[in-house]
Design a protein around this motif. Structure first.
Motif, PDB file in Angstrom:
ATOM      1  N   LEU A 157     -76.017 -25.311   8.585  1.00  0.00           N
ATOM      2  CA  LEU A 157     -76.775 -25.190   9.722  1.00  0.00           C
ATOM      3  C   LEU A 157     -77.528 -26.460  10.207  1.00  0.00           C
ATOM      4  CD1 LEU A 157     -78.999 -21.862   8.584  1.00  0.00           C
ATOM      5  CD2 LEU A 157     -76.911 -22.119   9.981  1.00  0.00           C
ATOM      6  N   TYR A 158     -77.899 -27.404   9.571  1.00  0.00           N
ATOM      7  CA  TYR A 158     -78.515 -28.607   9.889  1.00  0.00           C
ATOM      8  C   TYR A 158     -77.953 -30.069   9.475  1.00  0.00           C
ATOM      9  CZ  TYR A 158     -82.014 -24.692  10.515  1.00  0.00           C
ATOM     10  OH  TYR A 158     -82.691 -23.560  10.705  1.00  0.00           O
ATOM     11  N   GLY A 159     -77.063 -29.723   8.600  1.00  0.00           N
ATOM     12  CA  GLY A 159     -76.255 -31.103   7.819  1.00  0.00           C
ATOM     13  C   GLY A 159     -77.025 -31.535   6.794  1.00  0.00           C
ATOM     14  N   ASN A 160     -75.998 -32.300   5.778  1.00  0.00           N
ATOM     15  CA  ASN A 160     -76.657 -32.933   4.632  1.00  0.00           C
ATOM     16  C   ASN A 160     -75.530 -33.993   4.203  1.00  0.00           C
ATOM     17  OD1 ASN A 160     -78.549 -33.432   2.508  1.00  0.00           O
ATOM     18  ND2 ASN A 160     -77.142 -32.052   1.143  1.00  0.00           N
ATOM     19  N   PHE A 161     -75.890 -35.337   4.135  1.00  0.00           N
ATOM     20  CA  PHE A 161     -75.256 -36.316   3.786  1.00  0.00           C
ATOM     21  C   PHE A 161     -74.389 -36.099   2.500  1.00  0.00           C
ATOM     22  CE2 PHE A 161     -73.857 -40.327   2.152  1.00  0.00           C
ATOM     23  CZ  PHE A 161     -73.777 -41.126   3.368  1.00  0.00           C
ATOM     24  N   GLY A 162     -72.829 -36.219   2.682  1.00  0.00           N
ATOM     25  CA  GLY A 162     -71.935 -36.201   1.668  1.00  0.00           C
ATOM     26  C   GLY A 162     -71.659 -34.849   1.260  1.00  0.00           C
ATOM     27  N   GLN A 163     -71.765 -33.798   2.380  1.00  0.00           N
ATOM     28  CA  GLN A 163     -71.210 -32.407   2.210  1.00  0.00           C
ATOM     29  C   GLN A 163     -70.451 -31.876   3.502  1.00  0.00           C
ATOM     30  OE1 GLN A 163     -74.944 -30.121   0.868  1.00  0.00           O
ATOM     31  NE2 GLN A 163     -73.960 -30.382  -0.896  1.00  0.00           N
ATOM     32  N   ALA A 164     -69.616 -32.653   3.874  1.00  0.00           N
ATOM     33  CA  ALA A 164     -68.811 -32.241   5.101  1.00  0.00           C
ATOM     34  C   ALA A 164     -68.072 -31.088   4.808  1.00  0.00           C
ATOM     35  CB  ALA A 164     -67.809 -33.291   5.629  1.00  0.00           C
ATOM     36  N   ASN A 165     -67.528 -30.865   3.435  1.00  0.00           N
ATOM     37  CA  ASN A 165     -66.483 -29.713   3.142  1.00  0.00           C
ATOM     38  C   ASN A 165     -67.481 -28.572   3.011  1.00  0.00           C
ATOM     39  OD1 ASN A 165     -67.717 -30.939   0.791  1.00  0.00           O
ATOM     40  ND2 ASN A 165     -65.732 -31.115  -0.187  1.00  0.00           N
ATOM     41  N   TYR A 166     -68.641 -28.679   2.214  1.00  0.00           N
ATOM     42  CA  TYR A 166     -69.621 -27.668   2.136  1.00  0.00           C
ATOM     43  C   TYR A 166     -70.275 -27.128   3.325  1.00  0.00           C
ATOM     44  CZ  TYR A 166     -73.486 -25.171  -0.262  1.00  0.00           C
ATOM     45  OH  TYR A 166     -74.542 -24.472  -0.456  1.00  0.00           O
ATOM     46  N   GLY A 167     -70.651 -28.178   4.047  1.00  0.00           N
ATOM     47  CA  GLY A 167     -71.455 -27.901   5.315  1.00  0.00           C
ATOM     48  C   GLY A 167     -70.455 -27.008   6.287  1.00  0.00           C
ATOM     49  N   ALA A 168     -69.091 -27.644   6.485  1.00  0.00           N
ATOM     50  CA  ALA A 168     -68.411 -26.957   7.289  1.00  0.00           C
ATOM     51  C   ALA A 168     -67.967 -25.437   6.992  1.00  0.00           C
ATOM     52  CB  ALA A 168     -66.976 -27.470   7.431  1.00  0.00           C
ATOM     53  N   ALA A 169     -67.795 -25.183   5.685  1.00  0.00           N
ATOM     54  CA  ALA A 169     -67.748 -23.894   5.140  1.00  0.00           C
ATOM     55  C   ALA A 169     -68.805 -23.020   5.350  1.00  0.00           C
ATOM     56  CB  ALA A 169     -67.197 -23.982   3.745  1.00  0.00           C
ATOM     57  N   LYS A 170     -69.984 -23.672   5.075  1.00  0.00           N
ATOM     58  CA  LYS A 170     -71.325 -22.672   5.511  1.00  0.00           C
ATOM     59  C   LYS A 170     -71.620 -22.553   6.706  1.00  0.00           C
ATOM     60  CE  LYS A 170     -72.472 -21.824   1.019  1.00  0.00           C
ATOM     61  NZ  LYS A 170     -72.096 -20.557   0.565  1.00  0.00           N
ATOM     62  N   ALA A 171     -71.301 -23.207   7.684  1.00  0.00           N
ATOM     63  CA  ALA A 171     -71.811 -23.399   9.104  1.00  0.00           C
ATOM     64  C   ALA A 171     -70.724 -22.005   9.621  1.00  0.00           C
ATOM     65  CB  ALA A 171     -71.395 -24.478   9.880  1.00  0.00           C
ATOM     66  N   ALA A 172     -69.643 -22.163   8.954  1.00  0.00           N
ATOM     67  CA  ALA A 172     -68.511 -21.123   9.567  1.00  0.00           C
ATOM     68  C   ALA A 172     -68.923 -19.561   9.097  1.00  0.00           C
ATOM     69  CB  ALA A 172     -67.117 -21.209   8.783  1.00  0.00           C
ATOM     70  N   MET A 173     -69.799 -19.450   8.340  1.00  0.00           N
ATOM     71  CA  MET A 173     -70.468 -18.050   8.053  1.00  0.00           C
ATOM     72  C   MET A 173     -71.062 -17.451   9.064  1.00  0.00           C
ATOM     73  SD  MET A 173     -69.479 -17.743   4.854  1.00  0.00           S
ATOM     74  CE  MET A 173     -68.930 -18.698   3.520  1.00  0.00           C
ATOM     75  N   MET A 174     -71.663 -18.197  10.348  1.00  0.00           N
ATOM     76  CA  MET A 174     -72.523 -17.775  11.132  1.00  0.00           C
ATOM     77  C   MET A 174     -71.451 -17.171  12.199  1.00  0.00           C
ATOM     78  SD  MET A 174     -74.980 -19.668  14.020  1.00  0.00           S
ATOM     79  CE  MET A 174     -73.484 -20.729  14.442  1.00  0.00           C
ATOM     80  N   GLY A 175     -70.318 -17.874  12.321  1.00  0.00           N
ATOM     81  CA  GLY A 175     -69.237 -17.270  13.445  1.00  0.00           C
ATOM     82  C   GLY A 175     -68.540 -16.143  12.689  1.00  0.00           C
ATOM     83  N   LEU A 176     -68.343 -16.025  11.516  1.00  0.00           N
ATOM     84  CA  LEU A 176     -67.804 -14.973  10.949  1.00  0.00           C
ATOM     85  C   LEU A 176     -68.733 -13.696  11.071  1.00  0.00           C
ATOM     86  CD1 LEU A 176     -65.208 -13.664   9.222  1.00  0.00           C
ATOM     87  CD2 LEU A 176     -66.704 -14.393   7.133  1.00  0.00           C
ATOM     88  N   MET A 177     -70.067 -13.791  10.743  1.00  0.00           N
ATOM     89  CA  MET A 177     -71.065 -12.850  10.747  1.00  0.00           C
ATOM     90  C   MET A 177     -71.235 -12.307  12.193  1.00  0.00           C
ATOM     91  SD  MET A 177     -75.199 -13.145  10.828  1.00  0.00           S
ATOM     92  CE  MET A 177     -75.070 -14.064  12.363  1.00  0.00           C
ATOM     93  N   ASN A 178     -71.161 -13.154  13.126  1.00  0.00           N
ATOM     94  CA  ASN A 178     -71.225 -12.780  14.610  1.00  0.00           C
ATOM     95  C   ASN A 178     -70.410 -11.884  14.806  1.00  0.00           C
ATOM     96  OD1 ASN A 178     -73.816 -14.314  15.106  1.00  0.00           O
ATOM     97  ND2 ASN A 178     -72.651 -16.058  15.862  1.00  0.00           N
ATOM     98  N   VAL A 179     -68.891 -12.113  14.707  1.00  0.00           N
ATOM     99  CA  VAL A 179     -67.874 -11.284  15.033  1.00  0.00           C
ATOM    100  C   VAL A 179     -67.886  -9.951  14.246  1.00  0.00           C
ATOM    101  CG1 VAL A 179     -65.326 -10.899  15.279  1.00  0.00           C
ATOM    102  CG2 VAL A 179     -66.494 -13.390  15.779  1.00  0.00           C
TER     103      VAL A 179
END
Length: 308
Positions: A157-179
């Motif tokens: 949701l807000y970003g964290n250094f060194g977690q591009a893979n984890y952050g991308a996957a976790k941000a995607a949960m919002m889109g999946l939830m919305n639909v």
């Protein structure tokens, strides 16, 4: 307010052998749910496999007088997930609650990260969550009842250094939830997202020792239990940690409209303060709400009237 109970309900909790998943599973069982304790039993980076953790949680639930079964499938393996769903239906004949909690960490800066590590983390968090929800979906539609929770993170949701893979996957949960919130509404399937902060096996090295009790998983599970309850909301991102609970929302500013020869990158730069001005910012109910907003603004700037 009446006590929240799950008597007669069947819940699947992934990643339930330790940490947050274990806390969620025990909380559901304590309030009457039959629980499938899913855990592959891997290390933080997804290596190894053992059923010891999931079997231990099942034993805890049975010791308290509850009902539970263990399943050790990898949630990113669709065939394994389908086997888990079939086993659940054979045992109890329904699935009411789907808690997608399983995850791994493979942290590195983006420059040093192998794309295989990016894919693996996305496979477990995002594809794994979609696999389990997708397998439960037709059952919940048939029942005209379902509660689904995805697990996001402040890293997404807000970003964290060194977690591009984890952050991308976790941000995607919002889109999946919305639909899924929209697609499940007519069948009484409510879909929410939990964004927790807890001291667990995955995060323990990030916190000082004294934070362990204050940010224990058990301080978060009450929020999860509400999000999967009979009277749960839907399309809510609930932040949780240390007994604190909040809602995360995405807003869009009113912005500006540029037409004709004024619609240039230079004008966008010159008016960027207006574009980002939060005055009268609003939530968008759906993707079409944004489209409608832009169309109406464009029409107004051109002196036109849209019958919308």
């Amino acid at each position: 307010m009446s006590e929240i109970r799950f008597d007669g309900r069947v819940a699947i909790v992934t990643g339930a052998g330790v940490g947050l998943g274990r806390s969620h599973a025990l909380g559901l069982a304590a309030r009457g749910a039959k629980v499938v304790v899913n855990d592959l039993g891997v290390s933080r980076d997804g290596t190894g496999s053992t059923s010891a953790a999931s079997e231990a949680v099942v034993a805890e639930i049975k010791a308290m007088g509850g009902e539970a079964i263990a399943h050790g499938c990898d949630v990113s393996d669709e065939d394994g997930v389908n086997h888990m769903i079939a086993q659940t239906m054979d045992a109890w004949g329904r699935i009411d609650i789907c808690v997608n909690n399983a995850g791994i960490l493979m942290d590195k800066t983006f420059a040093k990260m192998e794309m295989s590590a990016f894919r693996k983390v996305v496979d477990v968090h995002l594809i794994g969550s979609a696999n389990v929800a997708h397998a439960c979906w037709p059952i919940m539609r048939e029942q005209q009842y379902g509660r689904v929770v995805f697990t996001a993170s402040s890293s997404g949701l807000y970003g964290n250094f060194g977690q591009a893979n984890y952050g991308a996957a976790k941000a995607a949960m919002m889109g999946l939830m919305n639909v899924l919130h929209m697609e499940g509404a007519r069948d009484n399937i409510r879909v929410n997202t939990l964004a927790p902060t807890a001291v667990t096996r995955m995060t323990e090295e990030l916190f000082p020792p004294e934070a362990a009790e204050m940010l224990a998983p058990e301080t978060i599970s009450p929020g999860l239990l509400y999000l999967v309850s009979e009277d749960a909301p839907s399309q809510v991102i609930m932040g949780a940690g240390g007994g604190s609970f909040a809602q995360t929302r995405v807003y869009e500013t009113q912005g500006i409209t540029l037409t004709g020869v004024e619609n240039t990158p230079e004008e966008v730069a010159a008016k960027f303060d207006q574009i980002t001005d939060p005055t009268d910012q609003q939530e968008m109910a759906d993707a079409f709400s944004q489209t409608k907003k832009y169309a109406l603004s464009a029409a107004k700037a051109r002196g036109l009237k849209l019958d919308w």
